[in-house]
Design a protein around this motif. Structure first.
Motif, mmCIF file in Angstrom:
data_model
loop_
_atom_site.group_PDB
_atom_site.id
_atom_site.type_symbol
_atom_site.label_atom_id
_atom_site.label_comp_id
_atom_site.label_asym_id
_atom_site.label_seq_id
_atom_site.Cartn_x
_atom_site.Cartn_y
_atom_site.Cartn_z
ATOM 1 N N UNK A 1 0.829 -1.208 0.000
ATOM 2 C CA UNK A 1 0.000 0.000 0.000
ATOM 3 C C UNK A 1 0.861 1.256 0.000
ATOM 4 N N UNK A 2 1.969 1.225 0.729
ATOM 5 C CA UNK A 2 2.848 2.403 0.764
ATOM 6 C C UNK A 2 3.428 2.691 -0.619
ATOM 7 N N UNK A 3 3.898 1.653 -1.313
ATOM 8 C CA UNK A 3 4.455 1.857 -2.653
ATOM 9 C C UNK A 3 3.361 2.297 -3.624
ATOM 10 N N UNK A 4 2.163 1.734 -3.476
ATOM 11 C CA UNK A 4 1.064 2.114 -4.361
ATOM 12 C C UNK A 4 0.701 3.586 -4.169
ATOM 13 N N UNK A 5 0.647 4.033 -2.905
ATOM 14 C CA UNK A 5 0.360 5.440 -2.626
ATOM 15 C C UNK A 5 1.451 6.352 -3.161
ATOM 16 N N UNK A 6 2.675 5.838 -3.212
ATOM 17 C CA UNK A 6 3.818 6.647 -3.666
ATOM 18 C C UNK A 6 3.978 6.630 -5.187
ATOM 19 N N UNK A 7 3.023 5.960 -5.885
ATOM 20 C CA UNK A 7 3.057 5.869 -7.347
ATOM 21 C C UNK A 7 4.252 5.058 -7.838
ATOM 22 N N UNK A 8 4.529 3.965 -7.125
ATOM 23 C CA UNK A 8 5.512 2.986 -7.577
ATOM 24 C C UNK A 8 4.801 1.650 -7.773
ATOM 25 N N UNK A 9 4.002 1.523 -8.850
ATOM 26 C CA UNK A 9 3.197 0.311 -9.004
ATOM 27 C C UNK A 9 4.009 -0.966 -9.125
ATOM 28 N N UNK A 10 5.172 -0.916 -9.752
ATOM 29 C CA UNK A 10 5.971 -2.128 -9.914
ATOM 30 C C UNK A 10 6.465 -2.634 -8.563
ATOM 31 N N UNK A 11 6.862 -1.721 -7.690
ATOM 32 C CA UNK A 11 7.284 -2.140 -6.355
ATOM 33 C C UNK A 11 6.098 -2.677 -5.560
ATOM 34 N N UNK A 12 4.929 -2.058 -5.737
ATOM 35 C CA UNK A 12 3.735 -2.549 -5.056
ATOM 36 C C UNK A 12 3.383 -3.948 -5.541
ATOM 37 N N UNK A 13 3.454 -4.156 -6.860
ATOM 38 C CA UNK A 13 3.137 -5.465 -7.415
ATOM 39 C C UNK A 13 4.146 -6.518 -6.985
ATOM 40 N N UNK A 14 5.393 -6.115 -6.796
ATOM 41 C CA UNK A 14 6.400 -7.069 -6.314
ATOM 42 C C UNK A 14 6.045 -7.568 -4.916
ATOM 43 N N UNK A 15 5.546 -6.663 -4.079
ATOM 44 C CA UNK A 15 5.123 -7.078 -2.734
ATOM 45 C C UNK A 15 3.889 -7.980 -2.813
ATOM 46 N N UNK A 16 2.983 -7.670 -3.745
ATOM 47 C CA UNK A 16 1.793 -8.504 -3.913
ATOM 48 C C UNK A 16 2.188 -9.903 -4.385
ATOM 49 N N UNK A 17 3.156 -9.980 -5.268
ATOM 50 C CA UNK A 17 3.635 -11.290 -5.718
ATOM 51 C C UNK A 17 4.176 -12.096 -4.546
ATOM 52 N N UNK A 18 4.864 -11.412 -3.644
ATOM 53 C CA UNK A 18 5.347 -12.094 -2.444
ATOM 54 C C UNK A 18 4.205 -12.606 -1.585
ATOM 55 N N UNK A 19 3.141 -11.830 -1.497
ATOM 56 C CA UNK A 19 1.967 -12.258 -0.727
ATOM 57 C C UNK A 19 1.297 -13.462 -1.387
ATOM 58 N N UNK A 20 1.115 -13.392 -2.709
ATOM 59 C CA UNK A 20 0.456 -14.484 -3.416
ATOM 60 C C UNK A 20 1.288 -15.758 -3.411
ATOM 61 N N UNK A 21 2.598 -15.625 -3.275
ATOM 62 C CA UNK A 21 3.444 -16.814 -3.179
ATOM 63 C C UNK A 21 3.129 -17.610 -1.918
ATOM 64 N N UNK A 22 2.667 -16.907 -0.873
ATOM 65 C CA UNK A 22 2.314 -17.597 0.377
ATOM 66 C C UNK A 22 0.891 -18.133 0.359
ATOM 67 N N UNK A 23 0.000 -17.506 -0.445
ATOM 68 C CA UNK A 23 -1.405 -17.916 -0.486
ATOM 69 C C UNK A 23 -1.990 -17.521 -1.841
ATOM 70 N N UNK A 24 -1.794 -18.356 -2.877
ATOM 71 C CA UNK A 24 -2.202 -17.980 -4.239
ATOM 72 C C UNK A 24 -3.704 -17.763 -4.420
ATOM 73 N N UNK A 25 -4.515 -18.364 -3.550
ATOM 74 C CA UNK A 25 -5.966 -18.255 -3.697
ATOM 75 C C UNK A 25 -6.587 -17.217 -2.771
ATOM 76 N N UNK A 26 -5.782 -16.506 -2.020
ATOM 77 C CA UNK A 26 -6.316 -15.539 -1.069
ATOM 78 C C UNK A 26 -7.053 -14.426 -1.821
ATOM 79 N N UNK A 27 -8.360 -14.266 -1.596
ATOM 80 C CA UNK A 27 -9.118 -13.273 -2.374
ATOM 81 C C UNK A 27 -8.671 -11.845 -2.123
ATOM 82 N N UNK A 28 -8.169 -11.567 -0.914
ATOM 83 C CA UNK A 28 -7.785 -10.198 -0.598
ATOM 84 C C UNK A 28 -6.440 -9.836 -1.221
ATOM 85 N N UNK A 29 -5.527 -10.814 -1.353
ATOM 86 C CA UNK A 29 -4.284 -10.556 -2.077
ATOM 87 C C UNK A 29 -4.578 -10.356 -3.561
ATOM 88 N N UNK A 30 -5.499 -11.166 -4.097
ATOM 89 C CA UNK A 30 -5.891 -11.015 -5.496
ATOM 90 C C UNK A 30 -6.585 -9.669 -5.726
#
Length: 467
Positions: free
Chosen positions: A294-323
């Motif tokens: 969320x911090x990277x997304x607010x700072x207009x760094x979408x690629x860094x935000x998506x990198x963190x999301x990828x890390x989250x989805x690696x732990x739980x690929x079906x988590x609806x809130x990460x998706x």
């Protein structure tokens, strides 16, 4: 040598006292109402689900049904919570940020439920009325004294009445708070939740009072709306430590979800720099990744935000809130087509959670591809059927109707939106009337437009009278 002040001066002083008195009455009534409209309500599917899951055991303990009392999150940094209406609890984001555990928040929710069950949001008007009657009586007596030539005596009567009225109202408020404390302790006990969190949170409040120099002696109690924190801690400790649930461990699943929400909220409401200091990149836990995304997304760094999301989805690929978060970042960074697959999956995995469905509808519309509009209409209608209190969903559905050339229903959707936002009664009225002109008279949509028109018209009239 002594002399009497000029009568005009007496009257001027008396008038100033009268103004202060009336202001006190207004404040008393304003406190009784506790408006919510001025606050910013945060809607988040994951947060609302957690708060309700934390609330439901307390509701059952109080003899209510799960979901019967709803918890709303306000985007204010204050460490506070309150009851509005009869069965709505509002929690400030600052309270979630200040709490170290889910049990601390549940202690607050139990206390607020005590207010709900005691009908305090309604009965507080009784305290205001009693205080107001004292104020009005002192006003009459003071005015009579002034008219008889006793200017100083009249002002003294007014000031004494004002102080007595305020004291009576504050005493009424303190009694309600003590009653809610006791009721909250009972609900925690019946729900099998330890009172450790409740005591820990009251201790935080007491530490804040110490920091800001709020005295804890009895002489200061008269001017307070709440009992002194030290007294509350002492009274509640005596109840909690002998309770069977005192040593019971916290629910690990609830606690894990709470730490996620706490970090997520931190990333959403705080300055990105603060979030990144609290959750450095060396911390690869789920809460830390959530906050940084969320911090990277607010700072207009979408690629860094998506990198963190990828890390989250690696732990739980079906988590609806990460998706959901992946879709949100893609959508809000101008990539709506890419946002659709994760959002579709999030909707499916969350059983059509309405807030997530509304976001999917937005992404489908944002592609500006006509082929996506039928699906957008379907998911938005489903979202509104499950939760019709979302002005954003109504706004998106209005776009779909306008695109189809269905202007009456586009106007009705706009009327729903403006009414929910609560600040644009005239726009709600205009759109409702426009919808009625194009809808079949007597149809369900026409009746709904008529209802909105009646409510909005009454609000417009009230606004005109206030000017």
């Amino acid at each position: 040598m002594s002399f009497s002040p000029p009568q005009r001066l007496i009257r001027a002083d008396a008038w100033r006292s009268l103004v202060r008195l009336l202001m006190t009455v207004v404040v008393l009534l304003a406190v009784a109402v506790r408006p919510v409209a001025a606050q910013s309500i945060l809607r988040d599917a994951e947060t609302e689900a957690l708060l309700q899951d934390m609330m439901d055991p307390l509701l059952v303990a109080a003899g209510l049904q799960p979901g019967q009392v709803r918890v709303h999150l306000l985007g204010e940094r204050s460490i506070n919570a309150f009851v509005a209406g009869s069965q709505d609890i509002y929690v400030f984001a600052g309270l979630i940020d200040a709490a170290d555990s889910a049990e601390e928040v549940q202690g607050v929710l139990a206390h607020e439920l005590g207010h709900v069950m005691g009908g305090h949001a309604i009965r507080i008007n009784d305290g205001a009325k009693a205080a107001t009657s004292i104020s009005l009586l002192s006003l009459l007596l003071g005015a009579a004294a002034i008219a008889a030539g006793g200017g100083e005596a009249g002002m003294g009567i007014m000031m004494a009445g004002q102080q007595a009225a305020l004291g009576k109202f504050l005493a009424f408020s303190r009694i309600q708070e003590s009653t809610a404390d006791a009721a909250g302790a009972q609900y925690l006990s019946k729900a099998g939740i330890s009172g450790r969190g409740s005591l820990a949170f009251f201790k935080k409040l007491q530490n804040l009072e110490f920091r800001y120099g709020v005295k804890q002696d009895d002489d200061q109690a008269y001017g307070r709306t709440h009992p002194m924190s030290g007294d509350r801690i002492q009274s509640l400790r005596e109840v909690y430590v002998v309770d069977a649930a005192w040593a019971k461990p916290a629910d690990p699943a609830i606690e894990q979800r709470f730490q996620r929400i706490k970090a997520k909220l931190q990333g959403f409401i705080s300055e990105p720099e603060r979030t990144l200091r609290k959750y450095p990149e060396s911390n690869t836990s789920v809460p830390a990744r959530y906050a940084r995304a969320y911090a990277w997304h607010k700072s207009a760094y979408p690629q860094k935000a998506l990198a963190e999301v990828e890390g989250l989805l690696a732990t739980a690929p079906e988590d609806p809130y990460f998706l959901e978060l992946e879709g949100q970042v893609l959508l809000e960074s101008g990539r709506p087509k890419e946002a659709i697959p994760p959002l579709r999956k999030a909707v499916a995995n969350s059983r059509s959670q309405p807030l997530i469905a509304a976001l999917l509808g937005h992404a489908l519309i944002a592609t500006e591809e006509p082929a996506n509009f039928p699906e957008a209409e379907e998911v938005l209608k489903t979202a509104i059927a499950l939760d019709n209190q979302n002005p954003f969903a109504w706004y998106q559905l209005g776009i779909v109707y306008a695109n189809k050339g269905d202007q009456p229903r586009a106007a009705l959707a706009s009327a729903e939106r403006y009414q929910l936002e609560g600040r644009q009664a005239m726009l709600a009225l205009r759109n409702a009337d426009l919808a009625m002109q194009g809808l079949p008279e007597g149809s369900p949509d026409w009746i709904r437009a008529q209802d909105i028109s009646l409510v909005a018209r009454a609000e417009v009239e009230r606004e005109r009278k206030r000017r």
